[in-house]
Design a protein around this motif. Sequence first.
Motif, PDB file in Angstrom:
ATOM      1  N   MET C  61       0.830  -1.204   0.000  1.00  0.00           N
ATOM      2  CA  MET C  61       0.000   0.000   0.000  1.00  0.00           C
ATOM      3  C   MET C  61       0.862   1.249   0.000  1.00  0.00           C
ATOM      4  N   LEU C  63      -0.287   4.870   0.698  1.00  0.00           N
ATOM      5  CA  LEU C  63      -1.451   5.706   0.959  1.00  0.00           C
ATOM      6  C   LEU C  63      -1.401   7.050   0.255  1.00  0.00           C
ATOM      7  N   SER C  64      -0.201   7.606   0.113  1.00  0.00           N
ATOM      8  CA  SER C  64      -0.119   8.931  -0.500  1.00  0.00           C
ATOM      9  C   SER C  64      -0.434   8.879  -1.978  1.00  0.00           C
ATOM     10  N   ARG C  66      -2.885   7.030  -3.318  1.00  0.00           N
ATOM     11  CA  ARG C  66      -4.155   6.373  -3.562  1.00  0.00           C
ATOM     12  C   ARG C  66      -4.967   7.050  -4.656  1.00  0.00           C
ATOM     13  N   LEU C  67      -5.716   6.255  -5.365  1.00  0.00           N
ATOM     14  CA  LEU C  67      -6.609   6.735  -6.415  1.00  0.00           C
ATOM     15  C   LEU C  67      -5.912   7.570  -7.480  1.00  0.00           C
ATOM     16  N   ASP C  80      -7.880   2.360  -3.822  1.00  0.00           N
ATOM     17  CA  ASP C  80      -8.126   3.311  -2.737  1.00  0.00           C
ATOM     18  C   ASP C  80      -7.153   3.200  -1.570  1.00  0.00           C
ATOM     19  N   VAL C  81      -6.215   2.254  -1.620  1.00  0.00           N
ATOM     20  CA  VAL C  81      -5.151   2.286  -0.620  1.00  0.00           C
ATOM     21  C   VAL C  81      -3.789   2.354  -1.297  1.00  0.00           C
ATOM     22  N   ARG C  83      -2.627   0.659  -3.997  1.00  0.00           N
ATOM     23  CA  ARG C  83      -2.005  -0.519  -4.604  1.00  0.00           C
ATOM     24  C   ARG C  83      -2.103  -0.423  -6.122  1.00  0.00           C
ATOM     25  N   GLN C 240     -12.149 -12.409  -0.089  1.00  0.00           N
ATOM     26  CA  GLN C 240     -12.075 -11.346   0.907  1.00  0.00           C
ATOM     27  C   GLN C 240     -10.786 -10.558   0.750  1.00  0.00           C
ATOM     28  N   PRO C 241     -10.760  -9.319   1.231  1.00  0.00           N
ATOM     29  CA  PRO C 241      -9.509  -8.551   1.119  1.00  0.00           C
ATOM     30  C   PRO C 241      -8.416  -9.230   1.899  1.00  0.00           C
ATOM     31  N   PRO C 242      -7.161  -9.106   1.479  1.00  0.00           N
ATOM     32  CA  PRO C 242      -6.721  -8.343   0.322  1.00  0.00           C
ATOM     33  C   PRO C 242      -6.593  -9.166  -0.960  1.00  0.00           C
ATOM     34  N   LEU C 252     -15.389  -3.224  -5.121  1.00  0.00           N
ATOM     35  CA  LEU C 252     -14.780  -2.117  -4.401  1.00  0.00           C
ATOM     36  C   LEU C 252     -14.732  -0.870  -5.270  1.00  0.00           C
ATOM     37  N   TYR C 263     -10.585   2.013 -11.589  1.00  0.00           N
ATOM     38  CA  TYR C 263     -10.627   1.030 -10.522  1.00  0.00           C
ATOM     39  C   TYR C 263     -11.531  -0.152 -10.884  1.00  0.00           C
TER      40      TYR C 263
END
Lengths: 516, 334, 297
Positions: C61, C63-64, C66-67, C80-81, C83, C240-242, C252, C263
């Motif tokens: 992940m 985070l910075s 994301r998307l 959204d995380v 990846r 299930q995640p991940p 998702l 996505y």
Amino acid sequence: MFRRSLLVMLSIALVAAFSLTALASPEDGVLVFGATGELRTLDPHVSVDNNAWRAIYYCYDRLVEFKLGTTELVPGLATSWDIADDGLTYTFHLRKGIKFIDGTPFNAEAVEFNFDRLFGMGLAPAGTFGFIDKVEVVDDYTVNIILKEAFIPGISSFATDQGCIVSPGVMEHEVAGDWGQDWLTEHSAGTGPFYVDEWTHGIRVVLARNDNYWSEPAKLEKVSIRYIPEAADLRMLLETGEVDIGEKLTVDQIEAMKGTAGITVFEAPSFCCHYVYMNCQKPYLNDVRVRQAISYAINYRGIIDDLWRGTATQMRGPIPVGLVGHDKNVFQYHQDLEKARELLADAGYPGGGFTLKIMHAPVIPEWRPMALVIQEGLAEIGIKLEIESYAWATLRDKLNKGDFDMSHGYWTPDYADADMFTWFWFYSQNWGLAGNRSWYKNVVMDKLVTQSRIEVDPDKRLGIFQGIQWISVSDAVYLYLLQTDYQIVMRDWVKGYVYNPMLLNMPNFPGMYIEK
Amino acid sequence: MSPLTYIIRRIFLVIPIILGVLSITFLISHIVPGDAAQLMAGPRATPEIIERIRHEHGLDRPLYVQFGMYVYELFKGNLGKSILTRRPVLADIVDYFPATFELTTAAMLLTIIAGIPLGIISAVHKDRILDQLSRLSSVIGVSMPIFWLGLLMMLFFYVRLGILPGPGRIGGELPAHVTGLFTIDSLLSGNWRALADSLSHLAMPAFALGYAVLARVVRMMRSSMLDVFSQDYIQTARAKGLRERGVIYKHALRNALIPTLTVIGLSYGELLGGAVATELIFAWPGMAHYVVGSMRTLDFPAVMGVTLVIALVYILVNLLVDVSYAFIDPRIRY
Amino acid sequence: MHLSILESGTEEKRSRNSEWRRAVHSLRKSPLAVLGFVITGVLIVLAIFAPFLAPYSPTKMRLSERLSPPSSSHIFGTDDVGRDILSRVIYGSRISLRICTVVVGLTIGIGTILGVAAGYLGGWVDELIMRISDVFLAFPALILAMAIAAALGPSLDNVILAMVVIWWPRYARVARGQVLVLREIDYMVAAKAIGISGGRTFTHHILPNCISPILIQATLDLGEVLLTAATLSFIGFGAQPPTPEWGAMISLGRNYLRDNWWYATFPGLAILVTVMGFNLLGDAARDVLDPRLRRGP
């Protein structure tokens, strides 16, 4: 040839049909609310679901009410009330000249009936008033409520949805001793500014204005609560104006909607807390040093700044900011991997080396990425975290049985007292769904929380809460993650909205109106 | 054997199947983890309340007793009471069934109205551009996940272009309730605005749901037409100089329709299954949507009720197809 | 009908060889069949060599980031995380392949055994197996799969289990049908008369003739299995995640469709292409293996 002309006619018809449904504009006097959860019953003595309360709350009145925009209590169906010195009797002086929507007069007997019905049916809402011993009619407009033992936050419970006063008239619809439950599931029988006009299952509930309301009547003629299960759909409908107001959109969606013309986003701090339960009865988690290590391993900033885009603040202790009793000097964990590893080693697990499981449910979409962040943090200190998703109902069942290691959760207060957090979260008799979801037991804590319920001196009570907070943090009973902001999205033409932190999912329909 | 005997025999065969279906749904909902009584009572209920609810619903009796009770109630027309809505499951199903029926029937009509002509055109213009295009889109059609198609259609036609309405069955006022099928109800009450509204809301979901079946119908129609074309008697008719169109419509069509109709009938089950994804995407308040909701909340009376009803509908449709096929082709009745 | 039954074995083998050669030749002329093979081949390669082909780890992940939209560093964008979606799609091929092979493999195995038993042994065994099959076939597949998966708990393994439980009747039917047909063929009867043992009849004559229709059914089913599994994951009862399963990723991505179209789009594309490949493969298999369809162009 015949087929071709048929096709042409069909296409013309279709085009005509579509053009009729171009951008929607609001009907005057009707507010369309987009709800992402479907309600199951409109009976206030059955429902424990915020989605239902949104429709129920304004069809009824309560003895006391939350003052608009605050957590203070003001008169409702009771013009005034006295609390005996020993805290065991509440005396309510009732308002005169009010009738229920079905014509039954409101008086002390109606209040007695209401509580008879609540306890007679004995479903979950009765638990909110478990401290009541009996209800006594003194005269036509005076009622005494006798408590089993003093309970300081007690008065506040009467302003919650469970405190809605139901008309004795429902007994005319009684079937086989059900207290009129079958009928009241689909109708309303209150004194409130609205009443239930129509409920089309799976589509919407429509509330209509009660023109004979005893106080200032509502400005809206109707409120249509539409059921829209997906947040993405709700967003689209808000943008085209088909829906006027909606909540429970994701943080990312709201962020994207902020610049859109015609849309207003309202944000304010709330008492809603997202936290993680750690089952203190399970191996590894039963050691406070392990729980502390976990608390030090979390990337709090990442969760708040990136996942929640700054619309939340990190919890400082179990009592949210804004409630009397919150101590702003309580210790707050931050990410410190070194410290975490030291604590693990102290506990006898140098380098980690064990596996834990965390549960979540799809009902709160933000939990999934939060679980991933926690998983990453724990991986850094050598703990393997497995993420499991369960249906909401299964998750709650496992919580109640203690069949889990860690789990996501959230909590909102029903009444405006810190006790709503401390009593439920830490009292050892409340293991499981009732509130103590970390299955924590500490005799000192038990004494403190029971004492806080009966301590009449406000300063002493603050001191007790301070003690509770310090112990709960140093014992790392929960992962104190976030206190989230409340966000609601509405069209510019919606006016008169006033936020009340105690009525989170119940926007003030009586005061709102549409103005283009 | 005579048609009547065949029909009666088939109906008799269905009864043990229905019993089997009941047993399976009953079994499934009892493997479900979770204390049903606890779920019904809610989080802050006391143990006494939970026990009382458990007893009221007969959850404390042994399994075979519960099954017996269930079958007995079924004969009285009682499908049980939903844990969550607290209404009889039958009432819930009656509420939600029209929406699903409207959706699947619209999809079915679409496949028939569009599929048969397209199949004919494809066969007549074999291997030319029209045929190649139709075959390509057929393959794509059966390969596409319905929920993805639906999402993309909504993104394109609603969000970006705004020419079709968003999710839901209807935007404004509901038509006066007669059957629960909004299109029919609007027609019956002369409510043209509601008719246009409900039709336009029906367009995308019906198309997304029916696309895969449409593709299959086109292929079936095409190959049966081609089959028939190569038959001797068609060649003869052509040689005799009959008009091409007459040849096609009179002889080929009638014979090619039989296998195609079978495909359509049997696809109804697929439409019922596909309705699940479609109803979720388009927020269509139908039975499939209700089933998913009940499964998520472990509302096992509702789960059993709906699965049973869907299975019964499917069995009925298959029975009808079998019977009508037997009428058409006597060789089948062994 | 062959006059010399004892020699029928070798003669059949020789004609089968030339059949194969003819089949391969006709396949090469059909572009769609080739496409089917190519797609399936690519899928297998992606699945096996995923760690070497994927640019990032599917679970890392950031985070910075994301998307983020598709770019040179993230060809399919990020989720959204944070990846990388391309890597997740590539790893997702492993899961898809696993689902298809396990489900189809197990159902062929179970279904064939039960179906042949039913057809060969007849009597009450036949009745019992067929009634049970009928009961399972009385449900629309997705509904029953959903019910079982929901009851057992959401996980990919439960989805696979649910699908195996539902799917085997189809193969049982096919296998049984073949056995019934073969029993009528004279040379079976004659073989028995001459005294070739039941077991030999079984393995050398019955089984090989069952394989064709079963293989056809299997290749045609691969796509449907994948679609069903993806739909179940989309609804929430599957992976299930991940876990980077394609259907789950679309579920998702649905909330982000508006502003972050990548996505949900790319996993969907992956499903579409893969199922298409399977379907084309199935068509090719049917063209080659099904004697009834062998007619002029």
